[in-house]
Structure formats: structure tokens, C-alpha cells
Scaffold this motif. Structure first.
Motif: not given
Lengths: 311, 300
Positions: B3, B6-7, B11, B31, B34, B69, B71, B73, B75
């Protein structure tokens, strides 16, 4: 007895003015741990702005009481805003760049700013004292005794009532601001741990600026009151009033707002009573001696909290 | 794919932190998932706290980029933000190794002050607050409700009006986490939350962290020396040594990684004096003593 009562009223009036200035010292010390030596001069600037505003409006004692009051509120608002602008600027240019430097740096900078403000006013407004006819007259007669030497009247003048009432009102307002509002909570959190406060999303620089602004508005109120009550100002009044108010803040426990008020009252009363019963020349000595005595027996001042020991 | 790949919510991209000639972090990338508990571990001086200081704006990394980041989007490039904005907009909260509560304020006030920005807006920057506007009163009520929710969660409801400095140590630690949560973070960074806690308090802490992950759906990044805590609750472990990442994976993967064992036991296992090795081993597994039989130590 009549004499005592009269001096008591005078002392409370003077103490109110010291107390208002002292709050500015104590708030700034509380939040960034420095003595803003230029604060006394902000008081002086406030008094000068009041004078200029009064002359600009063309206010005289012949105006009706309601009009006079309205005009004075306007004068007060102008003085508060401009004094706040001065203090904000002083903090921005002379203290903020030095934050994080060694402890003495902003202190020396503050002494410099004090001289800058004094000299600025001296050059811009001239060095001679500026007198003014009393604007607010009248009052209440509290006591009237007739002796063989003549009448002795104890009066509480309207001006004194205005000073004492507005001081108490401002004191209540500021206490509510500090204890009840989110701004006050932010200020108290900055007092304890600035880094942590900023990690919780509090803009520390802005909170400090607001503190300086709040202190300056009170100093401006004191400036106007001082001018109206004593009727004469010059560019140098900020120095002694500042030192006395600072003494009041330390006496009451630096960092504590009720302490600053109480300290101001104590200093004002000592000064007035010493002049009344002993000698006028030594009134300042008496006030500062009192400070020394209190600090020996109560190092945190009258209402100060002892430092919280971290274990 | 895991996980956190991927999301990720955070980062960390090739960051390097130099202090003069000293390289505290050296080209580090990782990373944070979430909704994961990520543990950052490593021997003393590996640079873990420096990573936290870079995340929360205390230090600006010499090189590299740190991106939060959300949810939706949005940043946020953290190294370009002031520390109070990181909390306010990027929604990163942190606690410290040493407790930094506002000791002179009450427990409740500590939680309400963390909601300063919401309240400040509601109070029209204090003006409406003084006038007692209805909007401000409602906002303040909500802030207190939220504080009460957290007080309940950390079992401190009955001490709400005591000065925070008077609480016992374990309670202060929990209060710090609750205070950080009151800023509504998307990423909660905890610097050694279990340090100095007794086994029972440590268990309570694990439960609290797991429930935060479950109920709030946020990412948690923690520095921890207590391997028991790390292995029990984390989904993802990043191991640092001398400012470099030496391992990255699930707890099970990291546990058996030869590089990790080497970092903890010393570079040349054979040459190291046996006594030193013994001390290091003991330090790592001290926490496992209570739950596991002593014989298991040999496996590591």
C-alpha cells in the motif's frame, strides 16, 4: 482624613496610568522574555498623537460634554491605531530579526529604539514642553470641611473618574481576551513553548505582533489620560513613566496582567503618599526602594507564579 | 504491490541533510502509506529525528524533496513551507522524544489550543469572539466536544481541568498524541512514543495507535526503539543506519534482513568483541523479554 482621601484618589489615578503601561511590558515579557525598553516611548508617542489629534479636531473645553466625549473617543481611536503601528514597526524592524540571537541582543536593540523614538519626537515636535488647557472639568464633591484656615474640599474630578473607570474596563477586557479567546490561548501557548505552538499550526510571529499591538493600544490610552490629567507633555516623559511602569510590572510579578495592574497601583500610591507626607524630592527613591524590598522577600513579585520546574 | 508504494501520503524523495561536514541523512527515499503505521528504526545517531525535523520544517534539507499528498490530489512540498503552515495546510502533526506539553495550561486547553486555526477563523480573528458572536460560540463548543472525544479515548476525562504538567508521565504521552490529533492531521509523526512507558502503558499506547489508524484513517510514522512495539503494530518498517536506508519492507522481511542484523550488531560480526555484541543484542531484545521465552533470542 480629608487629606488622606484626596491623596488616595490621586494615587489611584496615577497608579492606573502606570498600570496601563505596565501591562504592555508584562505581556511582551511573558511571550518573548524580553523587556521592551521602547514601550515607555510608545506611551510618549501616544500622548503626542493625542495632542496632535486634539489640535487637528480643534477641540476646546467650551464644547458640550457629549461632544467632548465623542471627540475624545475619536482621538483615542486615532492614538491607539497609530501607536500600535509604531510598536508593530519597532517589533518588525528591531526585534524580529534578532529573535533566536543571544538574549541581550533584542534588549540592546530596544534601548536603541527608545532613543530613536525620543529623538524623532524631539526633532519633529520640538524639545519644549507642550502645555494644554484642561479639557474635562467638573467633578463630584466628596467631602467638605470648614476649618478656621478655610474650606477643605475633597473632589473626585470627572477626569479621575474617566481614568479609573476606563482602566478597570480595559483591564477586564484584556483579562477576558487572554483567558477566554483563542487568541489568548495562542498567546499563552507561545509563552510556554514557541516551537511547539508553531507545530500546532499557530503563526507565532503574528501572535507576537498582536501582543505588541495590544500593549501599544494600552500605552496610547495611558498617554491620552496622562496628557489630559497633567496637561503638559514633552518628548522625555516616556523615560521615567516607562521605568516606573516596568518597576510596577516587576513588582506585580512580570508576566502576570493582574500583577501589572496591582504593581502600578502600589507604585502610584507610594509615590503620591510619600510626596504628601514626606518629601516630593524623594518620591522616586521611595518607589524604587519598595521594589527592592518586595523582590528580596517575594522574588516572583506580588502575583507572579514561580517558574515551573521541568522534571 | 504494498500500500505504501501504490498510494503514499508522504513521499520522501532523495533527501540529504548536511551540517557542515557532517552528513546526517544521505540520499534517503521512502514512502509512507495513507493508512499504514510506518516505523522508522535504526541505531542511535542514524538520523531518524533529523528526518522528523525535515518533515516538520525545523530543518530545510540540503537536497531532495518531501511531498505530502492528500486524498483529493493536493500536493504540498514540505521543505518550502513554514513550520506552522505545515501543520495548518499540509496537515502533518508531530510529537517529541521529550514531552512538550503546555505544562501551565489545563489538559482541556492543551487540546483546544491545537484547534486554534479553526477557532481563529470562526471568531473573525478575535473581533467576533470578543463580541460573543453565535458562530464563534458554536465553533468553541465544537472544539470542546472534539477535545472531550479525545480525552475519553485517552482516559483523561476526569482530569480535564488539571494543569497538564501535573499528569503522570504515561498520561502526558497520551495527551501529546491526542493534542497532535486535534490538529486533524493526515500524517501523525511520533518520536519514540513508548519511551519510558511501563509494559501496561506501552500496551495501551499500541491500542491507541491502532484505533487511530482504524478510526481516523490517517498515516502514522513513528520512531521507536522498542522492537516489541515496532513488530506488533507496524505495517511497514524503514531501517536507517548512518543516514542511509538499509532496509524497507514489512516487519517480517526486515527482521531477517542481513543488513539490519549487521547494523545492529556491528559491521564485522566475527571481529567485534563478544562482550560488546552481547550488550547490543540485549538492548534490542530487552523488550521481548516479557512476552517471549529467553531461548528465542538466539534466533536473531
Amino acid at each position: 482624613m480629608e487629606y488622606f482621601l484626596e491623596q488616595l484618589i490621586n494615587g489611584i489615578t496615577l497608579g492606573s496610568i502606570y498600570g496601563l503601561i505596565a501591562i504592555g511590558y508584562t505581556m511582551v515579557y511573558g511571550i518573548i522574555g524580553m523587556i521592551n525598553f521602547a514601550h515607555g516611548d510608545i506611551f510618549m508617542v501616544g500622548a503626542f498623537i493625542s495632542l496632535i489629534a486634539i489640535l487637528a479636531i480643534g477641540l476646546t473645553a467650551s464644547a458640550s460634554f457629549a461632544l467632548l466625549l465623542l471627540a475624545l473617543i475619536l482621538v483615542l481611536a486615532i492614538a491607539m491605531i497609530l501607536a500600535a503601528a509604531y510598536n508593530w514597526t519597532v517589533e518588525r524592524v528591531a526585534y524580529r530579526p534578532l529573535r533566536g540571537s543571544f538574549r541581550l541582543a533584542p534588549l540592546i536593540s530596544a534601548i536603541g529604539m527608545s532613543i530613536v523614538l525620543q529623538e524623532f519626537v524631539r526633532i519633529a515636535q520640538g524639545g519644549r514642553p507642550k502645555p494644554m488647557q484642561p479639557l474635562i472639568s467638573g467633578g463630584i464633591e466628596l467631602m467638605h470641611t470648614t476649618t478656621e484656615r478655610g474650606d477643605f474640599v475633597v473632589r473626585l474630578s470627572t477626569m479621575q473618574i474617566v481614568i479609573i473607570v476606563s482602566t478597570l474596563a480595559l483591564m477586564a477586557l484584556f483579562t477576558a481576551l487572554i483567558t477566554r479567546t483563542s487568541l489568548g490561548r495562542a498567546q499563552r501557548s507561545c509563552e510556554q513553548d514557541m516551537k511547539m505552538a508553531s507545530l500546532l499550526g499557530i503563526d507565532v510571529n503574528r501572535t507576537i505582533s498582536i501582543t505588541f499591538i495590544m500593549g501599544a493600544t494600552l500605552a496610547a490610552v495611558a498617554g491620552l489620560m496622562f496628557f489630559l490629567r497633567y496637561g503638559v507633555i514633552d518628548f522625555y516623559i516616556g523615560f521615567l513613566a516607562g521605568v516606573k511602569a516596568f518597576t510596577a510590572a516587576v513588582l506585580g510579578g512580570i508576566g502576570s496582567i493582574p500583577g501589572a495592574m496591582l504593581g502600578g497601583m502600589v507604585i502610584g500610591l507610594i509615590e503620591v503618599f510619600w510626596s504628601a507626607y514626606f518629601s516630593v524630592e524623594y518620591k522616586d527613591v521611595a518607589a524604587f526602594a519598595m521594589l527592592a524590598v518586595v523582590l528580596i522577600f517575594l522574588p516572583q513579585g506580588l502575583l507572579g507564579k514561580p517558574e515551573v520546574e521541568k522534571v | 504491490m504494498a500500500s505504501w508504494q501504490t498510494n503514499p501520503v508522504l513521499r520522501v524523495d532523495h533527501i540529504t541533510m548536511r551540517f557542515g561536514g557532517l552528513i546526517a541523512i544521505d540520499d534517503l527515499s521512502f514512502t509512507v502509506g495513507r493508512n499504514d503505521i510506518t516505523a522508522l528504526i535504526g541505531p542511535n545517531g542514524a538520523g531518524k529525528t533529523t528526518v522528523f525535523n525535515c518533515l516538520t520544517g525545523f530543518y530545510k534539507p540540503t537536497e531532495g524533496m518531501i511531498v505530502m499528498r492528500h486524498e483529493d490530489g493536493k500536493e504540498f512540498i514540505l521543505e518550502r513551507m513554514d513550520d506552522f503552515r505545515i501543520s495548518q495546510f499540509a496537515k502533518v502533526a508531530r510529537t517529541f522524544q521529550n514531552i512538550r506539553l503546555f505544562a501551565g495550561m489545563t489538559v482541556l486547553e492543551n487540546l483546544v489550543v491545537a484547534q486554534h486555526n479553526t477557532l481563529m477563523k470562526a471568531s473573525g480573528y478575535t473581533v467576533a469572539g470578543i463580541l460573543g458572536a453565535a458562530g464563534y460560540r458554536r465553533a468553541e463548543r465544537e472544539a470542546i466536544e472534539k477535545s472531550k472525544y479525545w480525552l475519553d479515548k485517552i482516559n483523561l476525562t476526569d482530569r480535564a481541568d488539571d494543569p497538564a504538567g501535573d499528569l503522570p508521565y504515561g498520561a502526558q504521552r497520551r495527551l501529546e498524541i491526542a493534542r497532535a490529533m486535534c490538529t486533524e492531521p493526515k500524517l501523525l509523526c511520533l518520536d519514540e512514543p513508548a519511551a519510558g512507558l511501563n509494559p501496561r502503558e506501552s500496551d495501551d499506547l499500541n491500542k491507541l495507535l491502532l484505533s487511530i489508524r482504524k478510526d481516523q484513517g490517517i498515516g502514522i510514522l513513528l520512531i521507536e526503539h522498542d522492537m516489541k512495539v515496532v513488530m506488533e503494530i507496524s505495517d511497514h518498517v524503514v531501517v536507517l543506519d548512518y543516514g542511509q536506508k538499509i532496509a524497507d519492507g514489512t516487519p517480517a522481511q526486515v527482521k531477517t534482513d542481513p543488513a539490519v542484523i549487521r547494523a545492529y550488531l556491528g559491521v564485522d560480526e566475527e571481529e567485534a568483541p563478544p562482550i560488546a555484541e552481547k550488550l547490543v543484542t540485549e538492548a534490542i531484545v530487552r523488550a521481548e523479554h516479557e512476552s517471549q521465552p529467553p531461548g528465542k533470542q538466539g534466533e536473531r
